[in-house]
Motif scaffolding. Structure first.
Motif, PDB file in Angstrom:
ATOM      1  N   VAL A 120       0.840  -1.204   0.000  1.00 34.63           N
ATOM      2  CA  VAL A 120       0.000   0.000   0.000  1.00 34.63           C
ATOM      3  C   VAL A 120       0.874   1.252   0.000  1.00 34.63           C
ATOM      4  O   VAL A 120       0.623   2.208  -0.742  1.00 34.63           O
ATOM      5  CB  VAL A 120      -0.943  -0.005   1.216  1.00 34.63           C
ATOM      6  N   ALA A 121       1.912   1.227   0.843  1.00 33.51           N
ATOM      7  CA  ALA A 121       2.800   2.396   0.895  1.00 33.51           C
ATOM      8  C   ALA A 121       3.482   2.635  -0.451  1.00 33.51           C
ATOM      9  O   ALA A 121       3.572   3.779  -0.925  1.00 33.51           O
ATOM     10  CB  ALA A 121       3.836   2.187   2.000  1.00 33.51           C
ATOM     11  N   LEU A 122       3.945   1.578  -1.101  1.00 28.40           N
ATOM     12  CA  LEU A 122       4.601   1.724  -2.406  1.00 28.40           C
ATOM     13  C   LEU A 122       3.619   2.185  -3.481  1.00 28.40           C
ATOM     14  O   LEU A 122       3.915   3.096  -4.265  1.00 28.40           O
ATOM     15  CB  LEU A 122       5.234   0.392  -2.821  1.00 28.40           C
ATOM     16  N   ILE A 170      -4.014   1.059   9.264  1.00 34.60           N
ATOM     17  CA  ILE A 170      -2.822   1.677   8.655  1.00 34.60           C
ATOM     18  C   ILE A 170      -3.046   1.889   7.158  1.00 34.60           C
ATOM     19  O   ILE A 170      -2.722   2.948   6.604  1.00 34.60           O
ATOM     20  CB  ILE A 170      -1.579   0.819   8.902  1.00 34.60           C
ATOM     21  N   GLY A 171      -3.606   0.873   6.488  1.00 31.65           N
ATOM     22  CA  GLY A 171      -3.852   1.000   5.053  1.00 31.65           C
ATOM     23  C   GLY A 171      -4.807   2.123   4.736  1.00 31.65           C
ATOM     24  O   GLY A 171      -4.605   2.892   3.782  1.00 31.65           O
ATOM     25  N   ALA A 172      -5.873   2.256   5.529  1.00 37.41           N
ATOM     26  CA  ALA A 172      -6.831   3.337   5.299  1.00 37.41           C
ATOM     27  C   ALA A 172      -6.177   4.690   5.556  1.00 37.41           C
ATOM     28  O   ALA A 172      -6.424   5.670   4.837  1.00 37.41           O
ATOM     29  CB  ALA A 172      -8.044   3.162   6.201  1.00 37.41           C
ATOM     30  N   GLY A 173      -5.321   4.758   6.582  1.00 37.07           N
ATOM     31  CA  GLY A 173      -4.636   6.018   6.856  1.00 37.07           C
ATOM     32  C   GLY A 173      -3.700   6.424   5.743  1.00 37.07           C
ATOM     33  O   GLY A 173      -3.573   7.611   5.420  1.00 37.07           O
ATOM     34  N   LEU A 174      -3.052   5.447   5.122  1.00 35.32           N
ATOM     35  CA  LEU A 174      -2.151   5.743   4.006  1.00 35.32           C
ATOM     36  C   LEU A 174      -2.921   6.103   2.749  1.00 35.32           C
ATOM     37  O   LEU A 174      -2.519   6.989   1.985  1.00 35.32           O
ATOM     38  CB  LEU A 174      -1.245   4.545   3.735  1.00 35.32           C
ATOM     39  N   ALA A 175      -4.038   5.390   2.512  1.00 34.59           N
ATOM     40  CA  ALA A 175      -4.769   5.577   1.263  1.00 34.59           C
ATOM     41  C   ALA A 175      -5.621   6.831   1.291  1.00 34.59           C
ATOM     42  O   ALA A 175      -5.569   7.657   0.368  1.00 34.59           O
ATOM     43  CB  ALA A 175      -5.642   4.355   0.983  1.00 34.59           C
TER      44      ALA A 175
END
Length: 378
Positions: A120-122, A170-175
């Motif tokens: 997700v970060a990448l 974490i994924g939702a926060g990044l996206a």
């Protein structure tokens, strides 16, 4: 007010005790952990292979949505993850035990979650589009759904879900930070449904395990379970065969209902005495207790784990004395009961069935010698 306060406190206490029972690991039937471990390992194999296929299939999606440079890195990451998942599936074929099943299940869930957060970060670092945001938010929700068929306790289920919810958050926060709350709520709903499904699976497995391994009248292990336990218990061990003296006469004189009460009474005595023996002399190899079962008719059996012949004879004498000095009270009548016991120690190279045959011969010798006595096999 006092009545309402006591009622409220009692209700809260009962709810707390119920929750504590649900949080505790469940092993209410002898051998249930082994049955559950087998179910978990079979499903871990399927889950690991399924996740390996999904993770590897995401390579195509990465090449379609991401720049080629990042897609190459994510492809390497996905292929490596798929390889680890296949190794987990292979380990689930080769190993046994509940602790192993828990560890492999945690690994099958944890490995793709770590890779998901990295991916997700990448992905969002180079292509923060709405499509990418949506697609890369879905995997943790899917993992929450696919763990629902696993027969785990509430505590185990919560432990499994904690890293999934963390990866989802974490994924939702990044996206998309604006989606953290609704996505987290969706995760909680899916997680609650998964916990309920796991609870149902656990209770269903317990029901079938009990039906296959427990005698319905005495609630002791049945012959199928005893045979299984004999194959798994480490040496040294001794076998005690217990027969109720003159049981046919009890049935003929007082009826089968009283006969059933006698069987239940003797089963309770055996269970209590053997459980006390476990507390005083715990089995040294992994804490495995002695096993008590109904062998058939009016015969019972005790697998005395890590016990030599003298120790088994001492246990048998305690059983005989306890049965003799207790009475069976049934409505208007009181029945005195005695038992005869044959004891045999299993030699290191001896088959369990041969030991049982020697204990059976000693039991017949006890009955021929006047009953209400203990005989040891030569």
């Amino acid at each position: 007010m006092k009545y309402l306060r006591r009622t409220f406190v009692g209700a809260v206490g009962q709810a707390w005790r119920g929750l504590a029972a649900e949080l505790a690991p469940a092993d209410p039937v002898s051998g249930f952990s082994q049955w559950r471990a087998g179910q978990l390992l079979r499903r871990v194999r399927l889950l690991a292979v399924l996740l390996a296929g999904v993770v590897a299939g995401g390579v195509v999606l990465d090449w379609l949505l991401l720049p080629s440079g990042i897609a190459g890195w994510t492809a390497v990451l996905r292929v490596g993850t798929a390889g680890l998942l296949l190794a987990i599936a292979r380990a689930a074929y080769r190993h046994e035990g509940l602790h192993t099943a828990h560890g492999l299940l945690g690994a099958a869930i944890g490995v793709p979650l770590v890779v998901h957060v990295i991916g997700v970060a990448l992905a969002l670092g180079v292509a923060p589009t709405a499509t990418v945001q949506l697609i890369y938010l879905l995997p943790p929700l899917a993992v929450l759904a696919v763990i629902s068929p696993f027969p785990v306790t509430l505590r185990e289920g919560l432990a499994l879900q904690a890293p999934i919810h963390l990866a989802l958050w974490i994924g939702a926060g990044l996206a998309a930070p604006a989606l953290v709350v609704p996505v987290s709520l969706a995760g909680l709903l899916v997680g609650a449904a998964a916990l309920w499904s796991q609870h149902v699976q656990l209770r269903t497995l317990l029901h079938y395990t009990r039906a296959l391994s427990v005698d319905p009248l005495t609630q002791l292990a049945n012959r199928r379970q005893i045979d299984r336990q004999l194959q798994q218990t480490q040496r040294p061990l001794s076998v005690l065969l217990i027969d109720i003296d003159y049981f046919k006469s009890i049935n003929d004189t007082h009826g089968h209902a009283v006969g059933d009460e006698v069987l239940q009474h003797v089963a309770d005595v055996l269970r209590t005495v053997v459980r006390h023996t476990d507390a005083v002399h715990p089995y040294s190899a992994g804490g495995c207790p002695h096993e008590v079962g109904r062998w058939g008719g009016e015969e019972f059996i005790v697998i005395a784990a890590d016990t030599s012949l003298p120790g088994a004879c001492a246990m048998a004498e305690r059983l005989r004395e306890t049965v003799e000095r207790t009475l069976v009270a049934s409505e208007a009548i009181t029945v005195s009961v005695t038992v005869s016991i044959g004891v045999a120690e299993c030699a290191p190279d001896e088959e369990a069935q041969a030991t049982i045959c020697r204990a059976d011969a000693a039991l017949y010798q006890a009955k021929d010698s006047g009953r209400n006595r203990v005989e040891a096999a030569a």
